[in-house]
Design an enzyme around this catalytic site. Structure first.
Site, PDB file in Angstrom:
ATOM      1  N   ASP A  13       0.821  -1.224   0.000  1.00 12.06           N
ATOM      2  CA  ASP A  13       0.000   0.000   0.000  1.00 12.06           C
ATOM      3  C   ASP A  13       0.848   1.265   0.000  1.00 12.06           C
ATOM      4  OD1 ASP A  13      -2.450  -1.561   0.263  1.00 12.06           O
ATOM      5  OD2 ASP A  13      -1.840  -1.871   2.342  1.00 12.06           O
ATOM      6  N   GLY A  17       0.857   1.493  -7.593  1.00 10.03           N
ATOM      7  CA  GLY A  17       0.038   1.566  -8.802  1.00 10.03           C
ATOM      8  C   GLY A  17       0.197   2.888  -9.518  1.00 10.03           C
ATOM      9  N   HIS A  41      -4.064  -1.950  -6.592  1.00 11.49           N
ATOM     10  CA  HIS A  41      -3.322  -0.805  -7.129  1.00 11.49           C
ATOM     11  C   HIS A  41      -4.310   0.229  -7.657  1.00 11.49           C
ATOM     12  CE1 HIS A  41       0.610  -3.281  -7.811  1.00 11.49           C
ATOM     13  NE2 HIS A  41       0.197  -3.260  -6.572  1.00 11.49           N
ATOM     14  N   THR A 128      -6.643 -11.647   3.234  1.00 13.62           N
ATOM     15  CA  THR A 128      -7.718 -10.969   2.503  1.00 13.62           C
ATOM     16  C   THR A 128      -8.844 -11.929   2.142  1.00 13.62           C
ATOM     17  OG1 THR A 128      -6.597 -11.398   0.398  1.00 13.62           O
ATOM     18  CG2 THR A 128      -6.140  -9.286   1.489  1.00 13.62           C
TER      19      THR A 128
END
Length: 418
Positions: A13, A17, A41, A128
């Site tokens: 994070d 991206g 992203h 996740t």
């Protein structure tokens, strides 16, 4: 031709991206070679937000191509959804994506298995639940499906029958997988991808193209989540260092640029060590300012001060030779900003941990800096210069906003300091 690898230098994070999307305009092929739809992203193009979980971050208004290499695990349904979003704004863009036929697949039962395993753990990892771990687990156990299996219906069925027999016996009474449903799912999604125009190839087939063109390797997650070098067991199930480029049959050399993306502070999703973590009101403030909510899960990210001990470790593990600092603007308005310059481990001060287990015992040692109201102020330059010197690695670019164009080379950035 020299290559560029862009990897996360923290716990993911970091803003990869946006950085990849910026540099993709200067490259011909964007390669993703690890991870799956557990990565998120975020890209802004002409004031519109796009979130990729699988697709490489190609530039929409050029003819750059994206290659999903065999180190990944691909959820076909997710890939179709992402392509359809792009097709609505950029008709025909799916034809610019290539997939290695030796890539493994994340199946619906992998997600179910992920949730089941997480619920059974005494100490949950905080996955996740996108099925990534079980898909890689099946890859290692030689009981997963690859893209190449989808080209032969009969062989695919045989493969699925064998896998389902094993799974249903292992998880008897916990979950049940149907052979027909699984085969039909795979063939249907494969057909949709073919109709969209996705190219199925291999790294060997496009070897000359990768060798002779400008290639950017897009990392997923961050080095601290690497299966081998990260804060195990609170890691992902794949390689997140620059060495994942080998999955595209490429060996990076000292002449190539390995660019680490470093946020001006630190964040982490899920469980695990985080020496500089902030709590309560301090954490809420930084989380809100940085919009630190997971692109994949929507969960609150844990946040804290930048950690130079952790970054020294990451730089060494992946041979990072250039840094992009992102989200520099998020700290605008702080009176004081802290930097972790080292750890106290077992009563001894250290500049860097030697092994990942050291992070469990690390107590941060801080240096405090005067804050700034705008990144183009001298106080931010002092902050950045100190970090650069301590890491002995150049911060070559600074990102100061969410838009792709809100990034500058350091020399241009310095010229704009007020």
């Amino acid at each position: 031709m020299n290559k560029l690898a862009i990897i996360g230098a923290q716990w993911g994070d970091e803003g990869k991206g946006k950085v990849v999307n910026y540099f993709s305009q200067f490259n011909d092929i964007i390669v993703r070679s690890s991870g799956g739809a557990n990565a998120g992203h975020t890209i802004y193009f002409k004031d519109k937000k796009y979130v990729h979980h699988l697709l490489p971050s190609i530039t929409f208004d050029t003819d750059s191509k994206g290659f999903l290499a065999k180190g990944m695990v691909i959820e076909l349904e997710q890939m179709i959804e992402e392509l359809k979003v792009l097709e609505a704004d950029f008709p025909g863009i799916s034809k610019r994506f290539m997939v290695d036929v030796e890539t493994f697949i994340v199946l619906p039962y992998h997600k179910e298995e992920d949730g089941l395993l997480e619920s059974m753990r005494k100490n949950p990892i905080g996955t996740t639940k996108r099925g990534i771990g079980p898909a890689y687990q099946d890859k290692a156990a030689r009981q997963n499906v690859r893209i190449i299996d989808l080209f032969d219906d009969e062989l695919l069925r045989e493969r699925v029958e064998e896998i389902v027999y094993l799974k249903n016996n292992i998880y008897e009474g916990k979950m049940h997988i149907d052979v027909d449903e699984t085969v039909n799912y795979l063939l249907d999604k494969f057909d949709q991808l073919l109709k969209l125009g996705v190219t199925f190839t291999s790294a060997s087939e496009i070897e000359d193209e990768i060798k002779n063109k400008r290639v950017l390797f897009e990392g997923a997650q961050g080095i601290m989540l690497d299966l081998d070098s990260g804060t195990y067991p609170y890691v992902t199930s794949s390689t997140t260092t620059a060495y994942s480029a080998s999955c595209a049959d490429v060996t990076l050399t000292d002449d190539d640029t390995i660019m680490g993306v470093v946020k001006a502070y630190t964040s982490r999703v899920g469980e695990g060590e985080f020496p500089t973590e902030l709590f309560d009101e301090e954490a809420d403030k930084l989380r809100k300012l940085g919009n630190e909510f997971g692109a994949t899960t929507g969960r609150n990210r844990r946040v804290g001060w930048i950690d130079l001990a952790q970054l020294r470790y990451a730089i060494k593990k992946s041979k990072i030779n250039s840094i992009v600092m992102t989200k520099a603007d998020v700290l605008n308005g702080y009176d004081k900003v802290k930097v972790c310059v080292g750890y106290e481990i077992d009563g001894v001060e250290q500049k860097m941990p030697f092994i990942s287990n050291d992070f469990k015992k690390a107590k941060p040692i801080y240096k405090e800096f005067d804050g700034w109201n705008d990144v183009f102020e001298v106080n931010f330059l002092k902050y950045m210069t100190f970090i650069e010197k301590e890491l002995d690695t150049e911060i070559s670019y600074v990102s100061y906003g969410p838009k792709t164009e809100e990034i500058m080379e350091k020399r241009d950035f310095i010229m704009n300091i007020k």
